[in-house]
Design a protein around this motif. Structure first.
Motif, mmCIF file in Angstrom:
data_model
loop_
_atom_site.group_PDB
_atom_site.id
_atom_site.type_symbol
_atom_site.label_atom_id
_atom_site.label_comp_id
_atom_site.label_asym_id
_atom_site.label_seq_id
_atom_site.Cartn_x
_atom_site.Cartn_y
_atom_site.Cartn_z
ATOM 1 N N GLU A 56 42.057 40.568 45.935
ATOM 2 C CA GLU A 56 42.048 40.248 45.525
ATOM 3 C C GLU A 56 40.886 40.742 44.713
ATOM 4 N N GLN A 57 40.833 41.542 42.923
ATOM 5 C CA GLN A 57 39.143 42.158 42.480
ATOM 6 C C GLN A 57 38.278 40.924 42.424
ATOM 7 N N THR A 58 37.637 40.701 42.579
ATOM 8 C CA THR A 58 36.118 40.034 42.618
ATOM 9 C C THR A 58 34.810 40.295 42.186
ATOM 10 N N PRO A 59 34.342 39.976 41.175
ATOM 11 C CA PRO A 59 32.870 40.399 41.036
ATOM 12 C C PRO A 59 32.457 41.291 42.129
ATOM 13 N N TRP A 60 31.781 41.357 42.895
ATOM 14 C CA TRP A 60 31.260 41.541 43.831
ATOM 15 C C TRP A 60 32.101 42.958 44.933
ATOM 16 N N GLY A 88 29.574 37.433 48.867
ATOM 17 C CA GLY A 88 30.051 37.013 46.959
ATOM 18 C C GLY A 88 28.862 37.062 45.775
ATOM 19 N N THR A 89 28.375 36.639 44.919
ATOM 20 C CA THR A 89 27.081 36.769 43.892
ATOM 21 C C THR A 89 26.442 35.156 44.115
ATOM 22 N N ILE A 114 36.131 44.241 46.932
ATOM 23 C CA ILE A 114 37.933 43.646 47.083
ATOM 24 C C ILE A 114 38.305 44.657 48.292
ATOM 25 N N TRP A 121 35.716 46.120 53.324
ATOM 26 C CA TRP A 121 35.200 45.770 51.882
ATOM 27 C C TRP A 121 34.836 47.184 51.473
ATOM 28 N N GLU A 166 39.502 34.014 52.922
ATOM 29 C CA GLU A 166 39.249 34.666 52.119
ATOM 30 C C GLU A 166 39.227 36.240 52.816
ATOM 31 N N ALA A 192 27.757 31.860 42.551
ATOM 32 C CA ALA A 192 29.407 31.556 44.267
ATOM 33 C C ALA A 192 28.922 31.669 45.412
ATOM 34 N N HIS A 251 36.526 38.193 52.407
ATOM 35 C CA HIS A 251 35.349 38.408 51.648
ATOM 36 C C HIS A 251 34.428 37.716 52.939
#
Length: 164
Positions: free
Chosen positions: A39-43, A96-97, A45, A134, A118, A100, A120
């Motif tokens: 799943e694409q995340t801001p940080w 993460g950010t 995939i 990652w 998850e 987050a 990540h």
């Protein structure tokens, strides 16, 4: 022909298997799900192992620190993080950010036995290592941390710079 009560037992067993990929922050974290949904995340995939061109080794311990606590990658790079727990208690590494991770750490304070897994994050029992693959496909400044209750608050976090 299977009798009705036996069918119900098999149905219950089959349905209970739907929640197996979740893990709590306990010793039973020895294995990660073999296939995680990318799943694409801001940080970034979840990466594919065949795309890895570099490994980064990170150690963590009961001093509530990561070593190294900062690293950089190029945007689009897929790396394998080899995370080793040199401590005597369970630790984890979650990417993460900063916002987050702080939000998740607050949630862990309220629900310390919350179950989750998850792509990540890597839960690493004492004296063991885990790998996390990652793909950093977004440029920016990101973070990693141990979100086990009290660890984040003690400063167990680091920085990832993803260069354009």
């Amino acid at each position: 022909m299977i009798h009705r009560p036996l069918r119900m037992v098999w149905l219950c067993l089959a349905l209970s298997g739907l929640t197996l990929p979740a893990f709590a922050h306990e010793d039973r974290l020895a294995a990660r799900p073999s296939a995680m949904h990318a799943e694409q995340t801001p940080w970034g995939i979840a990466g594919q192992a065949k795309a890895v061109r570099r490994e980064i080794r990170i150690s963590m311990g009961d001093d509530m620190r990561f070593s190294p606590d900062t690293f950089s990658v190029k945007r689009g790079e897929t790396v394998r993080l080899i995370i080793t727990n040199a401590g005597a208690q369970l630790h984890e590494l979650v990417i993460g950010t900063p916002a987050a991770l702080a939000e998740h750490a607050e949630m862990m304070k309220r629900f310390p036995t919350m179950e989750h897994a998850e792509a990540h994050m890597a839960h690493v029992p004492a004296g063991q290592s885990r790998a996390l693959v990652w793909r950093f496909n977004r440029a920016g400044q990101f973070a990693f941390a141990c979100l086990i209750n009290g660890h984040f608050q003690a400063g167990m976090r680091g920085t990832i710079e993803v260069k354009p």
